[in-house]
Design a protein around this motif. Structure first.
Motif, short mmCIF file in Angstrom:
data_model
loop_
_atom_site.label_atom_id
_atom_site.label_comp_id
_atom_site.label_asym_id
_atom_site.label_seq_id
_atom_site.Cartn_x
_atom_site.Cartn_y
_atom_site.Cartn_z
N THR A 197 0.80 -1.23 0.00
CA THR A 197 0.00 0.00 0.00
C THR A 197 0.83 1.28 0.00
OG1 THR A 197 -0.17 -0.26 2.39
CG2 THR A 197 -2.05 -1.00 1.08
N VAL A 198 1.83 1.35 0.88
CA VAL A 198 2.65 2.57 0.91
C VAL A 198 4.13 2.22 0.96
CG1 VAL A 198 0.96 4.11 2.02
CG2 VAL A 198 2.47 2.70 3.45
N VAL A 199 4.94 3.15 0.48
CA VAL A 199 6.40 3.03 0.58
C VAL A 199 6.78 3.07 2.07
CG1 VAL A 199 8.55 4.30 0.13
CG2 VAL A 199 6.80 4.11 -1.67
N PRO A 200 7.65 2.17 2.53
CA PRO A 200 8.08 2.24 3.94
C PRO A 200 8.68 3.62 4.22
CG PRO A 200 8.94 0.25 2.88
CD PRO A 200 8.34 1.09 1.80
N SER A 201 8.28 4.22 5.33
CA SER A 201 8.73 5.59 5.58
C SER A 201 10.24 5.72 5.64
CB SER A 201 8.10 6.13 6.87
OG SER A 201 8.39 5.26 7.95
N LYS A 202 10.91 4.65 6.08
CA LYS A 202 12.37 4.73 6.14
C LYS A 202 13.02 4.75 4.75
CE LYS A 202 13.07 -0.27 6.89
NZ LYS A 202 13.66 -1.27 7.78
N CYS A 203 12.24 4.45 3.71
CA CYS A 203 12.80 4.41 2.36
C CYS A 203 12.52 5.69 1.55
CB CYS A 203 12.30 3.19 1.60
SG CYS A 203 12.85 1.64 2.32
N VAL A 204 11.86 6.66 2.16
CA VAL A 204 11.53 7.89 1.43
C VAL A 204 12.79 8.59 0.93
CG1 VAL A 204 10.55 10.20 1.65
CG2 VAL A 204 9.29 8.23 2.54
N SER A 205 13.78 8.69 1.79
CA SER A 205 14.97 9.44 1.37
C SER A 205 15.74 8.66 0.30
CB SER A 205 15.83 9.84 2.57
OG SER A 205 16.96 9.05 2.67
N SER A 206 15.68 7.32 0.35
CA SER A 206 16.32 6.51 -0.71
C SER A 206 15.63 6.76 -2.06
CB SER A 206 16.22 5.03 -0.40
OG SER A 206 17.03 4.70 0.69
N LEU A 207 14.29 6.88 -2.02
CA LEU A 207 13.56 7.13 -3.28
C LEU A 207 13.86 8.52 -3.82
CD1 LEU A 207 10.01 5.56 -3.23
CD2 LEU A 207 12.20 4.61 -3.91
N GLU A 208 13.94 9.47 -2.90
CA GLU A 208 14.28 10.84 -3.30
C GLU A 208 15.64 10.84 -4.03
OE1 GLU A 208 14.30 13.40 0.11
OE2 GLU A 208 13.87 15.18 -1.09
N THR A 209 16.58 10.15 -3.44
CA THR A 209 17.90 10.04 -4.05
C THR A 209 17.81 9.33 -5.40
OG1 THR A 209 18.92 9.94 -1.87
CG2 THR A 209 20.24 9.12 -3.71
N TYR A 210 17.03 8.26 -5.45
CA TYR A 210 16.88 7.47 -6.68
C TYR A 210 16.41 8.34 -7.84
CZ TYR A 210 14.92 3.81 -9.75
OH TYR A 210 14.61 3.00 -10.82
N TYR A 211 15.44 9.21 -7.56
CA TYR A 211 14.93 10.10 -8.61
C TYR A 211 15.86 11.28 -8.86
CZ TYR A 211 10.54 7.57 -8.98
OH TYR A 211 9.61 6.61 -9.21
N ASN A 212 16.32 11.91 -7.79
CA ASN A 212 17.07 13.16 -7.97
C ASN A 212 18.47 12.98 -8.52
OD1 ASN A 212 14.83 14.42 -7.07
ND2 ASN A 212 15.62 14.89 -5.03
N ARG A 213 19.06 11.82 -8.26
CA ARG A 213 20.43 11.60 -8.74
C ARG A 213 20.47 10.99 -10.14
NH1 ARG A 213 24.53 10.57 -4.50
NH2 ARG A 213 24.03 12.09 -2.88
N GLY A 214 19.29 10.73 -10.72
CA GLY A 214 19.27 10.30 -12.12
C GLY A 214 19.25 8.79 -12.35
N GLN A 215 19.31 7.99 -11.28
CA GLN A 215 19.31 6.54 -11.50
C GLN A 215 17.97 6.06 -12.07
OE1 GLN A 215 22.11 4.57 -11.21
NE2 GLN A 215 20.82 3.14 -12.37
N PHE A 216 16.87 6.68 -11.62
CA PHE A 216 15.57 6.31 -12.19
C PHE A 216 15.59 6.51 -13.72
CE2 PHE A 216 11.68 7.80 -14.09
CZ PHE A 216 10.85 6.72 -13.89
N ASP A 217 16.06 7.67 -14.16
CA ASP A 217 16.09 7.95 -15.60
C ASP A 217 16.97 6.95 -16.34
OD1 ASP A 217 14.39 10.19 -15.58
OD2 ASP A 217 16.03 11.48 -14.92
N LYS A 218 18.09 6.62 -15.70
CA LYS A 218 19.00 5.64 -16.31
C LYS A 218 18.30 4.28 -16.43
CE LYS A 218 23.39 5.39 -17.53
NZ LYS A 218 24.21 6.43 -18.18
N ASP A 219 17.62 3.88 -15.37
CA ASP A 219 16.93 2.58 -15.37
C ASP A 219 15.85 2.53 -16.45
OD1 ASP A 219 18.53 1.89 -13.25
OD2 ASP A 219 16.94 1.92 -11.74
N TYR A 220 15.10 3.62 -16.57
CA TYR A 220 14.04 3.67 -17.59
C TYR A 220 14.67 3.63 -18.98
CZ TYR A 220 9.37 4.80 -19.45
OH TYR A 220 8.16 4.74 -20.11
#
Lengths: 262, 262
Positions: B66-89
């Motif tokens: 249902t929801v992203v674990p709260s402890k993983c929010v900053s990891s997701l922020e990093t995942y998107y902001n550092r460009g790894q998401f774009d690279k993966d896509y």
């Protein structure tokens, strides 16, 4: 030890200034020192590509592939040696066990869980680490020699899952692409690695030779279903362990970025 | 500017010494300064867990969540902001396009490729970044307000894939869980984001209300097949975009660790 605090601070300021205004230095040091996001244009592109490649492999987006890209060997080495692989496997094992605990077992011995063997219960990492982490073409003779040594260890996560499922009352079915002639060494290796109490160890016999893994494994699962087993779960490192027909209610793909089996 | 070089070097040596002998300081600074492997026992365990969690989500091992674990929010922020998401896509888009190029098209306009919309063609990252990156429960009213703004941008990778497929001659079918009442804003948003020339935009109509996504989307794909289309490829950020019946010859799961749709 005596040192001038103000001089040191000045040196730090100068050094930081040099980093911020000189993008060449900045990018060169970024692999060692993580600068704040805005000053680092991107993660080193090879590592970042290889992370994307690994995700594509794990999600079955890459389709059929033969060898690990040579530029990704050091990323894979890091993946295994720094413990992220174990962490990733552990997360999958926890999800599998959580799911298993929600199942109301019939208690007739027919509640089954299927496991693949290589890279699911037994780790061939020692072999692959010595052979380019999957970056060199598969050598069946050499890999067979390794299998016959019978020294492959288990994974902490798979041992925990295997034992947890047994304790819950599941019947364990091992379904491997290994050949029937390897039954004895495989059994001994599994026992030595800490596994015991499985109901079946299904290997390829003469009629399975040359079949694609997904076909062979689907046929064998179907045979089990015809014998009255309900396959609640299936765990494998290859999508061909999990897909096809007679699939389990839930399938768990454990990580393996070193090789692909169709 | 005058400063004592030797004092500064002494300060550096002292500082490094403190880091190497004091594991508490060492682990606290390791998220900012990457120390050589031997001095860092492991990656910070939360980041490492979250990487495992993200992989479990992408491979569908996590099942329904249902929801992203709260402890993983900053990891997701990093995942998107550092460009790894774009690279993966981007890696997925390249695999999809490589596959598309191997297809011998019939040339009758019936060679189809299906795309989902949200998180596949249009990015709602702005909304999710402002709403805890998926760590807070889904708010349909609030999300609907965002959709009606019609300002979601495309992804570089999806634009490249979409345009590449059109150029190769594929007929594009858009299949979204959005409601028929959102047709106009969705069309305008897609055009503004740079997409054009699709053949169908299929949305949920009254008879689709309440259906699970995989069921609704499978039914719509089947309708297309009955109209004579051959679905060579399908691209979606949810497994429910890709699985069920009337599936494509190849399916491509693009990354989305922010939410799950059954």
């Amino acid at each position: 030890m005596a040192f001038s605090r103000s001089s040191s601070i000045s040196f730090f300021i100068l050094a930081l200034f040099a980093l911020f205004i000189n993008p060449t230095i900045s990018s060169r040091v970024s692999s060692f020192i993580q600068l704040p996001v805005s000053t680092v244009e991107s993660r080193p592109s090879v590592a970042s590509y290889c992370e994307g490649w690994r995700l594509a492999v794990e999600t079955n987006n890459a389709g059929s592939w033969t060898v690990v890209p040579s530029k990704c060997v050091s990323s894979l080495e890091t993946y295994y040696n720094r413990g992220q692989f174990d962490k990733d496997y552990n997360v999958v094992a926890n999800y599998a066990l959580s799911y298993a605990k929600t199942i109301q077992l019939a208690g007739d011995g027919k509640d089954a869980w299927v496991f693949d063997v290589d890279e699911t219960l037994l780790s061939n990492l020692e072999y692959y680490a010595a052979n380019g982490y999957g970056s060199v073409p598969y050598n069946s003779k050499k890999f067979n020699d390794w299998v016959l040594q019978g020294t492959a260890p288990g994974f902490d996560a798979s041992l925990k899952l295997f034992k947890g499922l047994k304790k819950l009352g599941f019947t364990i079915i091992l379904l491997t692409g290994r050949d029937e002639v390897q039954r004895s060494i495989t059994t001994q290796n599994l026992l030595d690695a800490g596994y015991s109490g499985w109901e079946y160890l299904l290997l390829r016999d003469h009629k399975d030779q040359g079949k694609a893994a997904a076909q062979y494994k689907s046929e064998r699962r179907l045979e089990m279903i015809k014998k009255g087993y309900k396959i609640h779960g299936n765990t494998g490192d290859q999508w061909s362990d999990l897909q096809g027909f007679a699939v389990a209610d839930r399938s768990f793909k454990v990580p393996n970025p070193m090789y692909f089996i169709a």
